[in-house]
Motif scaffolding. Structure first.
Motif, PDB file in Angstrom:
ATOM      1  N   GLY A 205       0.828  -1.195   0.000  1.00  0.00           N
ATOM      2  CA  GLY A 205       0.000   0.000   0.000  1.00  0.00           C
ATOM      3  C   GLY A 205       0.859   1.239   0.000  1.00  0.00           C
ATOM      4  O   GLY A 205       1.914   1.266   0.645  1.00  0.00           O
ATOM      5  N   ARG A 206       0.436   2.268  -0.734  1.00  0.00           N
ATOM      6  CA  ARG A 206       1.185   3.515  -0.835  1.00  0.00           C
ATOM      7  C   ARG A 206       0.555   4.607   0.028  1.00  0.00           C
ATOM      8  O   ARG A 206      -0.541   4.468   0.552  1.00  0.00           O
ATOM      9  CB  ARG A 206       1.261   3.983  -2.294  1.00  0.00           C
ATOM     10  N   SER A 207       1.270   5.715   0.139  1.00  0.00           N
ATOM     11  CA  SER A 207       0.844   6.844   0.964  1.00  0.00           C
ATOM     12  C   SER A 207       1.142   8.137   0.216  1.00  0.00           C
ATOM     13  O   SER A 207       1.874   8.140  -0.787  1.00  0.00           O
ATOM     14  CB  SER A 207       1.594   6.826   2.308  1.00  0.00           C
ATOM     15  N   TYR A 208       0.600   9.247   0.699  1.00  0.00           N
ATOM     16  CA  TYR A 208       0.936  10.565   0.154  1.00  0.00           C
ATOM     17  C   TYR A 208       2.131  11.188   0.879  1.00  0.00           C
ATOM     18  O   TYR A 208       2.490  12.327   0.604  1.00  0.00           O
ATOM     19  CB  TYR A 208      -0.265  11.507   0.251  1.00  0.00           C
ATOM     20  N   THR A 209       2.673  10.452   1.830  1.00  0.00           N
ATOM     21  CA  THR A 209       3.886  10.934   2.494  1.00  0.00           C
ATOM     22  C   THR A 209       4.965   9.854   2.375  1.00  0.00           C
ATOM     23  O   THR A 209       4.701   8.745   1.884  1.00  0.00           O
ATOM     24  CB  THR A 209       3.619  11.264   3.976  1.00  0.00           C
TER      25      THR A 209
ATOM     26  N   HIS B 137      13.300 -13.147  21.134  1.00  0.00           N
ATOM     27  CA  HIS B 137      14.235 -12.121  20.687  1.00  0.00           C
ATOM     28  C   HIS B 137      13.444 -10.898  20.248  1.00  0.00           C
ATOM     29  O   HIS B 137      12.422 -11.014  19.567  1.00  0.00           O
ATOM     30  CB  HIS B 137      15.086 -12.634  19.518  1.00  0.00           C
ATOM     31  N   ASP B 138      13.922  -9.711  20.644  1.00  0.00           N
ATOM     32  CA  ASP B 138      13.274  -8.461  20.258  1.00  0.00           C
ATOM     33  C   ASP B 138      13.877  -7.928  18.964  1.00  0.00           C
ATOM     34  O   ASP B 138      15.101  -7.921  18.792  1.00  0.00           O
ATOM     35  CB  ASP B 138      13.437  -7.403  21.352  1.00  0.00           C
ATOM     36  N   VAL B 139      13.000  -7.479  18.072  1.00  0.00           N
ATOM     37  CA  VAL B 139      13.409  -6.854  16.821  1.00  0.00           C
ATOM     38  C   VAL B 139      12.850  -5.440  16.816  1.00  0.00           C
ATOM     39  O   VAL B 139      11.628  -5.254  16.936  1.00  0.00           O
ATOM     40  CB  VAL B 139      12.884  -7.634  15.604  1.00  0.00           C
ATOM     41  N   THR B 140      13.714  -4.446  16.695  1.00  0.00           N
ATOM     42  CA  THR B 140      13.292  -3.051  16.781  1.00  0.00           C
ATOM     43  C   THR B 140      13.662  -2.305  15.508  1.00  0.00           C
ATOM     44  O   THR B 140      14.756  -2.479  14.965  1.00  0.00           O
ATOM     45  CB  THR B 140      13.937  -2.347  17.992  1.00  0.00           C
ATOM     46  N   VAL B 141      12.730  -1.478  15.040  1.00  0.00           N
ATOM     47  CA  VAL B 141      12.982  -0.627  13.890  1.00  0.00           C
ATOM     48  C   VAL B 141      12.392   0.753  14.189  1.00  0.00           C
ATOM     49  O   VAL B 141      11.343   0.863  14.846  1.00  0.00           O
ATOM     50  CB  VAL B 141      12.364  -1.222  12.602  1.00  0.00           C
ATOM     51  N   ALA B 142      13.080   1.790  13.755  1.00  0.00           N
ATOM     52  CA  ALA B 142      12.566   3.160  13.888  1.00  0.00           C
ATOM     53  C   ALA B 142      11.977   3.585  12.550  1.00  0.00           C
ATOM     54  O   ALA B 142      12.584   3.376  11.492  1.00  0.00           O
ATOM     55  CB  ALA B 142      13.679   4.107  14.303  1.00  0.00           C
ATOM     56  N   VAL B 143      10.796   4.182  12.592  1.00  0.00           N
ATOM     57  CA  VAL B 143      10.130   4.647  11.381  1.00  0.00           C
ATOM     58  C   VAL B 143       9.883   6.146  11.524  1.00  0.00           C
ATOM     59  O   VAL B 143       9.333   6.597  12.533  1.00  0.00           O
ATOM     60  CB  VAL B 143       8.796   3.909  11.156  1.00  0.00           C
ATOM     61  N   ARG B 144      10.304   6.889  10.505  1.00  0.00           N
ATOM     62  CA  ARG B 144      10.161   8.349  10.537  1.00  0.00           C
ATOM     63  C   ARG B 144       9.334   8.813   9.350  1.00  0.00           C
ATOM     64  O   ARG B 144       9.502   8.337   8.230  1.00  0.00           O
ATOM     65  CB  ARG B 144      11.543   9.010  10.496  1.00  0.00           C
ATOM     66  N   ASN B 145       8.413   9.730   9.625  1.00  0.00           N
ATOM     67  CA  ASN B 145       7.628  10.364   8.565  1.00  0.00           C
ATOM     68  C   ASN B 145       8.457  11.506   7.997  1.00  0.00           C
ATOM     69  O   ASN B 145       8.603  12.556   8.627  1.00  0.00           O
ATOM     70  CB  ASN B 145       6.296  10.869   9.120  1.00  0.00           C
TER      71      ASN B 145
ATOM     72  N   ARG C  98       3.052  15.726   5.538  1.00  0.00           N
ATOM     73  CA  ARG C  98       1.695  15.535   6.042  1.00  0.00           C
ATOM     74  C   ARG C  98       1.643  14.280   6.906  1.00  0.00           C
ATOM     75  O   ARG C  98       2.456  13.364   6.760  1.00  0.00           O
ATOM     76  CB  ARG C  98       0.691  15.447   4.887  1.00  0.00           C
ATOM     77  N   ALA C  99       0.676  14.267   7.817  1.00  0.00           N
ATOM     78  CA  ALA C  99       0.520  13.124   8.717  1.00  0.00           C
ATOM     79  C   ALA C  99       0.133  11.883   7.928  1.00  0.00           C
ATOM     80  O   ALA C  99      -0.539  11.959   6.886  1.00  0.00           O
ATOM     81  CB  ALA C  99      -0.534  13.430   9.775  1.00  0.00           C
TER      82      ALA C  99
ATOM     83  N   ALA D  57       3.063  12.033  12.743  1.00  0.00           N
ATOM     84  CA  ALA D  57       2.970  13.411  12.269  1.00  0.00           C
ATOM     85  C   ALA D  57       4.175  13.718  11.379  1.00  0.00           C
ATOM     86  O   ALA D  57       5.178  12.996  11.404  1.00  0.00           O
ATOM     87  CB  ALA D  57       2.932  14.361  13.466  1.00  0.00           C
ATOM     88  N   PRO D  58       4.127  14.775  10.593  1.00  0.00           N
ATOM     89  CA  PRO D  58       5.289  15.126   9.766  1.00  0.00           C
ATOM     90  C   PRO D  58       6.548  15.286  10.617  1.00  0.00           C
ATOM     91  O   PRO D  58       6.542  15.959  11.651  1.00  0.00           O
ATOM     92  CB  PRO D  58       4.871  16.448   9.123  1.00  0.00           C
TER      93      PRO D  58
END
Length: 765
Positions: free
Chosen positions: A625-629, A649-657, A661-662, A694-695
């Motif tokens: 799926g795509r987004s406008y941001t 086991h823990d798997v961690t990822v950081a996601v940034r906008n 736009r939100a 949020a942005p």
């Protein structure tokens, strides 16, 4: 007067039920094991398979003197004003309690697949749209709200959710499913169960089990699934919904698997369900399913034999109306061919559930009469939010979307101006009102055309239907092309018409030979593209359709799976940009109409390769799926680790906008098992988390992987966690991997028990 022990709420349920059973005659116990369908049509087209042939005659006044187990679809059979329907149901319950020796009311059940299937009730998005939202808390709220509406009018049991996992998208009931992955189906379905049960409604899991694996994608067809497919794909959603959701009822499926009908299979309905999974609720028949043991499966020669098979297998209640569990069963017990102990076993389960619902309490009364609003503002707001979250932007290569506010738009297509384009086959207007064309839908259902005009009031919007959904007539093409040629952009709204048993292009009994768009809609789309005007394809469907024919030629592609009464504004909001699309595909979208059946859960031989000229690789993969941001992913966890076969086991990822736009990203975790003792899917979903950003905002998502999530069914038919290498793939879809963690499981092979970990925990910070 001394209260009988079975009436005393202070006593344990088991004590009360045993006391009541000891007082009942064979006929009274048996009466608790069937439903009655008042007002069911016995001529013309019905809303259940073979309804006309399978509906029995009975004398209501005589029948209820013995008591009654269930009342079938008081609201879902014909258009009834909800307040009048509640009053009529209460009156029927009072007649039942007055007629029988014990004054026990019936359990009233209704369909609630995509909302309460009743006139003037909110029509929510179909379950396939729930899957597209990837938002269990929202679906739990949906279940709770539907349950509250059911409870408010005197209903006790809801026949939902459908936990069948899509195995062939040509199957007509794909719209009723949550998707093609058992983990997604299990987590979303369990959320719905929790919501429904929290409102006091008995949730009924269906169809148990294997129904969606039918040969040739035909409804009510034989199933030839192997042991591992059944154990690792078909059953896990049911196990999760029982263990974690607390569902109190299960519906036996119509199908047979390897020659054994589910309705006559004690290994499924007793050994697995009750002995292994410790289920204590009721098993109900799918409509006429017990009679089908005689007429369709031909494993019984008489109605009494069918009743014996079903009862011995573990079906407690015959639905929708008495056929086999009535006089034929009583006579068979009296003749000694059916043990009365089987009657007692089923009656005990039914009465225990009635006791838990308060129906055995002294002074029980149906809900008080009053105003009834089944389509409240809060309901519509929830329907809107779920619809908005479920719309999937498949493609937008040139940024045609969002549409400018003052542009010239030609809206074309047979789904653009039809309110029923929003609804699945179990919504009341599509399910029942087609038999009552003189009755209005009872709810407001804005179309895409109406909604787009409201969304973009400064735009010039014209319309041409172009063609019908399934009719081959192409005479409307000329006008459609003319409207498109005059516009800056053409929005082509195509898709399905939901119906039953061949009366639609999607829905129960509406199976298809391939995944080409119905009718001449594909030709209409080709014709629109000749204008040179950018074409935005909007699909309102109950299944995925092959889109490779137009790949790279369209301005944008938007997919909505029957998004409900608020679907028009939701789709229009995505087109205008008011809504930033966040839906993800719960089913793969194929490239070509043939080459099916195919879902993404394929072992190596099911993938593209040099050994065949047919490439089954989907055009848009599961989870896409795509987004406008724009989202930027930054792996935090180490890329390798070693854990025991019972470790975690823990798997961690950081996601940034990174956009302006939100928006919402759906972070997905897949498992790849490079070497196993049996062939395994190349990848399979084991965790996901929807993240609102949020942005400029960044959040960390942590998945808590447990080795149990790697378990599968081995050559001996037992579930096993094997030592060796694994890969955990953090991804935006099943084909868009953003980070990989390589694990090694150490120690002996382990057989996880009934308390095995079913869910990958997540944390967002």
């Amino acid at each position: 007067m001394t209260t009988a022990p079975w009436r005393d709420p202070a006593l344990p349920v088991a004590t009360r039920v045993d006391d009541l059973l000891s007082r009942m005659t064979l006929e009274e116990k048996t009466a608790q094991l069937y439903g009655v369908w008042v007002g069911a049509a016995t001529d013309g087209d019905g809303v259940a398979p073979l309804q006309r042939e399978m509906t029995a005659d009975y004398d209501w006044d005589e029948l209820i003197t013995l008591g009654l187990g269930q009342l079938t679809r008081s609201f879902g059979t014909a258009p009834v004003d909800p307040a009048l329907g509640a009053r009529a149901l209460a009156r029927a319950q009072r007649r039942i309690t007055a007629a029988g020796r014990f004054g026990i009311p019936a359990i009233a059940h209704e369909e609630c697949l995509a909302g309460f299937t009743a006139w003037q009730a909110t029509a929510y998005p179909v379950p396939l749209a729930w899957g597209a939202a990837f938002d269990p808390p929202l679906v739990e709220e949906l279940g709770r709200r539907i349950g509250q509406d059911l409870r408010s009018v005197g209903v006790h049991q809801g026949l939902a959710p459908v936990l069948d996992v899509v195995r062939d998208p040509r199957w007509g009931r794909v719209e009723e499913t949550i998707g093609e992955d058992p983990y997604l189906v299990g987590t979303i379905g369990t959320a719905y169960v929790r919501g429904l049960e929290s409102a006091g409604i008995v949730a009924t899991l269906k169809h148990f089990a294997g129904y969606a694996s039918s040969a040739g994608a035909r409804n009510l067809a034989p199933v030839r699934a192997g042991v591992r497919e059944f154990a690792d794909i078909t059953l896990p959603p049911f196990e999760m919904a029982l263990r974690e959701g607390g569902a109190r009822s299960v519906m036996a499926a119509y199908n047979d698997t390897d020659g054994v009908p589910a309705s006559a299979d004690p290994r499924l309905l007793t050994d697995l369900l009750r002995t292994d999974w410790k289920f204590e609720g009721t098993v109900v028949a799918d409509y006429f399913g017990i009679g089908f043991l005689q007429t369709l499966h031909r494993v019984a020669g008489t109605e009494a034999e069918a009743a014996h098979l079903a009862l011995a297998a573990g079906i407690d209640v015959e639905l929708p109306t008495l056929k086999c569990y009535g006089r034929p069963l009583v006579a068979a017990v009296a003749e000694g061919t059916v043990p009365e102990a089987l009657i007692d076993r089923a009656a005990r389960r039914v009465l225990r559930q009635k006791c838990e619902l308060g129906l055995l309490d002294e002074g029980w009364e149906p809900p008080r009469e009053g105003p009834v609003d089944l389509d409240s503002a809060a309901n519509r707001a929830l329907a809107r939010r779920l619809a908005e979250e479920s719309v999937v932007l498949l493609d937008n290569p040139d940024g045609v979307l969002p549409l400018p506010p003052d542009t010239r738009i030609a809206v074309v297509g047979p789904r653009a101006a039809d309110a029923l384009a929003m609804l699945g086959c179990y919504s009341f207007p599509s399910h029942v009102l087609t038999h009552h064309p003189e009755v209005d839908p009872g709810i407001s259902i804005p179309t895409v055309l109406e909604s787009l005009r409201a969304e973009l009031p400064d735009a010039k919007v014209t319309f041409a239907e172009g063609c019908d959904v399934s009719d081959p007539d192409t005479s409307g093409f000329e006008e459609a092309v003319a409207r498109a040629a005059e516009a800056d952009v053409c929005v082509a709204v195509l898709g399905d018409r939901a119906g039953l048993f061949g009366r639609g292009t999607s829905g129960e009994g509406c199976d298809v030979t391939d995944l080409a768009l119905p009718g001449v809609q594909a030709d209409l789309l080709d014709t629109l593209l000749t204008t040179g005007v950018p074409v935005v394809l909007v699909l309102l469907t109950g299944r995925p359709y092959a889109l490779g024919r137009w790949h790279g030629r369209l301005g944008a592609v938007v997919q909505a799976f029957f998004p409900g009464e608020e679907g028009g504004p939701a789709v229009a909001g995505v087109l205008s940009g008011r809504v930033n699309p966040s839906g993800r595909l719960p089913v793969s979208v194929p490239r070509v109409p043939g080459g099916q059946p195919w879902t993404y859960l394929q072992p190596p031989l099911g993938l593209a390769g040099e050994v065949s000229n047919l490439d089954p690789t989907p055009l848009y993969p599961f989870g896409h799926g795509r987004s406008y941001t724009d989202f930027v992913w930054e792996p935090v966890s180490p890329g390798t680790a070693e854990i025991a076969t019972d470790g975690s086991h823990d798997v961690t990822v950081a996601v940034r906008n990174a956009g302006e736009r939100a928006g919402a990203e759906v972070v997905q975790l897949y498992l790849h098992d490079p070497v196993a003792s049996v062939t395994r899917p190349d990848v399979r979903l084991i965790g996901y988390q929807r993240v609102e950003l949020a942005p400029g905002e960044s959040r960390r998502v942590t998945f808590r992987f447990h080795a149990d999530l790697s378990a599968f069914t081995d050559r001996d038919g037992a579930r096993v966690v094997e030592p060796g290498a694994l890969e955990l793939r953090v991804a935006a879809s099943s084909a868009e991997v953003r980070a990989t963690v390589r694990l090694r499981l150490t120690g002996p092979a382990r057989r996880p028990g009934p308390d095995r970990v079913l869910r990958c925990g997540t944390e967002v910070e």
